[in-house]
Design a protein around this motif. Structure first.
Motif, short mmCIF file in Angstrom:
data_model
loop_
_atom_site.label_atom_id
_atom_site.label_comp_id
_atom_site.label_asym_id
_atom_site.label_seq_id
_atom_site.Cartn_x
_atom_site.Cartn_y
_atom_site.Cartn_z
N ILE A 134 21.93 -27.86 3.99
CA ILE A 134 21.71 -28.73 5.14
C ILE A 134 22.97 -29.50 5.53
N ASP A 135 23.79 -29.89 4.56
CA ASP A 135 25.00 -30.65 4.90
C ASP A 135 25.96 -29.79 5.72
N ASP A 136 26.09 -28.54 5.33
CA ASP A 136 26.97 -27.62 6.06
C ASP A 136 26.41 -27.37 7.47
N LEU A 137 25.09 -27.18 7.56
CA LEU A 137 24.45 -26.97 8.87
C LEU A 137 24.62 -28.21 9.74
N ALA A 138 24.40 -29.39 9.18
CA ALA A 138 24.52 -30.62 9.96
C ALA A 138 25.93 -30.80 10.50
N GLN A 139 26.92 -30.42 9.69
CA GLN A 139 28.30 -30.51 10.15
C GLN A 139 28.53 -29.60 11.35
N LYS A 140 27.95 -28.40 11.31
CA LYS A 140 28.05 -27.46 12.41
C LYS A 140 27.36 -28.01 13.66
N LEU A 141 26.17 -28.58 13.48
CA LEU A 141 25.43 -29.12 14.60
C LEU A 141 26.20 -30.25 15.28
N ARG A 142 26.76 -31.16 14.48
CA ARG A 142 27.52 -32.27 15.04
C ARG A 142 28.77 -31.78 15.77
N ALA A 143 29.46 -30.82 15.18
CA ALA A 143 30.69 -30.33 15.78
C ALA A 143 30.43 -29.65 17.12
N ASP A 144 29.38 -28.83 17.18
CA ASP A 144 29.08 -28.11 18.42
C ASP A 144 28.58 -29.05 19.52
N ALA A 145 27.97 -30.16 19.11
CA ALA A 145 27.45 -31.10 20.10
C ALA A 145 28.48 -32.16 20.50
N ALA A 146 29.66 -32.10 19.90
CA ALA A 146 30.68 -33.12 20.15
C ALA A 146 31.01 -33.31 21.64
N PRO A 147 31.13 -32.24 22.42
CA PRO A 147 31.41 -32.46 23.85
C PRO A 147 30.30 -33.24 24.56
N ILE A 148 29.07 -33.12 24.07
CA ILE A 148 27.95 -33.86 24.68
C ILE A 148 27.94 -35.30 24.20
N THR A 149 28.26 -35.53 22.93
CA THR A 149 28.14 -36.87 22.35
C THR A 149 29.38 -37.73 22.52
N LYS A 150 30.48 -37.15 22.99
CA LYS A 150 31.76 -37.87 23.02
C LYS A 150 31.67 -39.20 23.77
N LYS A 151 31.15 -39.17 25.00
CA LYS A 151 31.10 -40.40 25.79
C LYS A 151 30.13 -41.41 25.20
N MET A 152 29.01 -40.94 24.67
CA MET A 152 28.06 -41.85 24.05
C MET A 152 28.67 -42.51 22.82
N GLU A 153 29.43 -41.76 22.06
CA GLU A 153 30.11 -42.32 20.89
C GLU A 153 31.14 -43.36 21.29
N GLN A 154 31.79 -43.15 22.41
CA GLN A 154 32.76 -44.13 22.89
C GLN A 154 32.10 -45.46 23.24
N ARG A 155 30.80 -45.40 23.59
CA ARG A 155 30.06 -46.63 23.90
C ARG A 155 29.41 -47.22 22.66
N GLY A 156 29.60 -46.58 21.52
CA GLY A 156 29.04 -47.10 20.27
C GLY A 156 27.78 -46.41 19.81
N GLY A 157 27.35 -45.37 20.54
CA GLY A 157 26.13 -44.66 20.17
C GLY A 157 26.41 -43.30 19.59
N GLY A 158 25.43 -42.41 19.72
CA GLY A 158 25.59 -41.05 19.23
C GLY A 158 24.52 -40.66 18.23
N ILE A 159 24.82 -39.61 17.46
CA ILE A 159 23.88 -39.11 16.45
C ILE A 159 24.03 -39.95 15.19
N ARG A 160 22.91 -40.47 14.70
CA ARG A 160 22.96 -41.32 13.51
C ARG A 160 22.60 -40.57 12.23
#
Length: 441
Positions: A134-160
């Motif tokens: 699951i840790d390896d899969l989660a890393q893949k999921l986060r990496a592939d979603a990075a273009p979607i989460t980038k702006k939200m992370e800049q505002r302090g949010g994102g995947i927890r």
């Protein structure tokens, strides 16, 4: 009336053609088109915004936009904008606001802001292979979603957080990937759903690389990818408290203690009887919904999540709680809800924007608190009425105008009726008799 028949391509009709078809098909009044036009604003840019909020738009459906002042929340006064057709709701909120402002006001605190989404899928493999990786899969999921989460992370949010659950009791070979999100000041539905749909693609990409796994293990069947409106980790707590003797302004202390006991008893019933709990909680959402609609928030999602939260312990229960301890009366509520103050209808609808200005442009956390305050205030007034005068006395007084309008009373009759019923109980039949026979009936 003609037989109602199905029609193809209705959504592509012009508005005038839609109205014409409806009028002809259902034998409506020939002036229906003019009637519908009367409810549209003459401000063309505003009307265009409203029309594009929904499919098959024909006109606008008006509800009153009201305000309730004097809400003292965490030491600061606020005016609550409200949209409701129920006049007693606005009156109840206003009375509760004034009552508790004299006793220290409402207190509120945020207990969490995490929202939840789920990727549901079927996978015909050994569950241990997924759980061990699951840790390896989660890393893949986060990496592939990075273009979607980038702006939200800049505002302090994102995947927890990302968690995997194997749930064969629901379906054979069934799994969930549960994801916690922080969407900051946005409701975040589109953001969450976009991330989850990407997770579905990423899951299958990741599985396809497992060359040493069996062929059937290198592919999952995605059932659905969707946010959840159950948000137990996005919660707010709100409360009021004062010495028991201060609950009644002009009565003897023993009367105040008697009232407090009745109030606590009524709330206790709501926490232990489902039939009472449903109506008790409906009264809470009278206030929450009115403020949510005014600010352009999804009151249906808020209600669904709130009712689920009311059943979180395995039995549906009243959401509020009242206790007396060491001579202090405390009335409180903990509630899960998710709101947004940017984007969506909140940003588009001119009245929603005005509502946010009336609230002094709160953050999402502040709006969560105000919604909970509105719910507790509404509940306070309802329970107070139930254990004292009864709910109908004040409720029907507020409905007197609606009754008079439904009976097509003249302005002169309305004025006389309001004076006549000022100190009397109101019912539809009593008003009807009054208009027919006069005060002497």
């Amino acid at each position: 009336m003609k037989e109602n028949k199905p029609i193809a391509g209705f959504s592509k009709f012009s508005k005038s053609d839609k109205v014409a078809w409806l009028t002809e098909q259902l034998s409506l009044d020939a002036k229906t088109s003019d009637f519908l036009a009367d409810f549209e604003t003459k401000n063309h840019s505003v009307q265009a915004i409203i029309a594009e909020l929904s499919e098959n738009h024909l006109s606008n459906f008006h509800f009153p936009f009201s305000v309730a002042p004097n809400f003292l929340v965490n030491g600061r006064y606020r005016v609550f904008p409200l949209v409701t057709e129920e006049s007693s709701v606005v009156a109840a909120l206003g009375k509760a606001a004034g009552f508790w402002a004299k006793r220290g006001g409402f207190r509120a605190e945020i207990l969490g802001t995490e929202k939840k989404g789920q990727l549901h899928f079927l996978w015909a493999g050994n569950p241990k292979k997924l759980t061990d990786n699951i840790d390896d899969l989660a890393q893949k999921l986060r990496a592939d979603a990075a273009p979607i989460t980038k702006k939200m992370e800049q505002r302090g949010g994102g995947i927890r957080s990302i968690e995997l659950f194997y749930l064969p009791d629901i379906l054979p070979d069934y799994y969930q990937i549960d994801v916690a999100f922080d969407t900051c000041d946005a409701m975040g539905a589109n953001f969450i759903n976009s991330c989850l749909e990407q997770f579905g693609r990423s899951l299958n990409d990741w599985l396809s690389t497992k060359d040493d796994w069996r062929e059937e293990e290198r592919q999952a069947e995605i059932v659905m990818a969707i946010l959840s409106n159950y948000v137990p980790d996005s919660r707010v707590r709100v409360w009021v408290e004062c010495p028991v003797e201060e609950l009644l302004e002009h009565d003897a202390p023993e009367d105040a203690r008697r009232f407090a006991g009745k109030f606590v008893r009524a709330v206790h019933v709501s926490r232990n009887d489902v039939s009472r709990a449903v109506t008790h909680n409906k009264g809470i959402f009278n206030g929450i919904d009115a403020l949510a609609i005014a600010t352009g928030n999804d009151f249906r999602a808020i209600e669904a999540g709130g009712h689920a939260f009311a059943a979180r312990n395995g039995q549906y229960s009243g959401l509020s709680e009242a206790v007396i301890h060491d001579g202090l009366f405390r009335f409180s509520m903990e509630l899960s809800l998710a709101v947004g103050v940017v984007g969506g209808v909140t940003a588009l609808h001119p009245m929603a924007r005005l509502a946010m200005q009336i609230l002094e442009n709160p953050s999402a956390k502040e709006l969560m608190q105000y919604l909970a305050v509105a719910g507790l205030a509404s509940n306070w007034s309802a329970v107070r009425a139930l254990v004292t005068t009864g709910i109908q006395q004040g409720h029907m007084k507020m409905h007197l105008s609606n009754i008079l309008n439904s009976l097509q009373a003249t302005d002169e009759q309305k004025a006389a009726a309001r004076l006549y019923f000022e100190n009397k109980e109101v019912s539809f039949s009593d008003v009807e008799q009054y208009l027919k026979y006069g005060a002497g009936s």
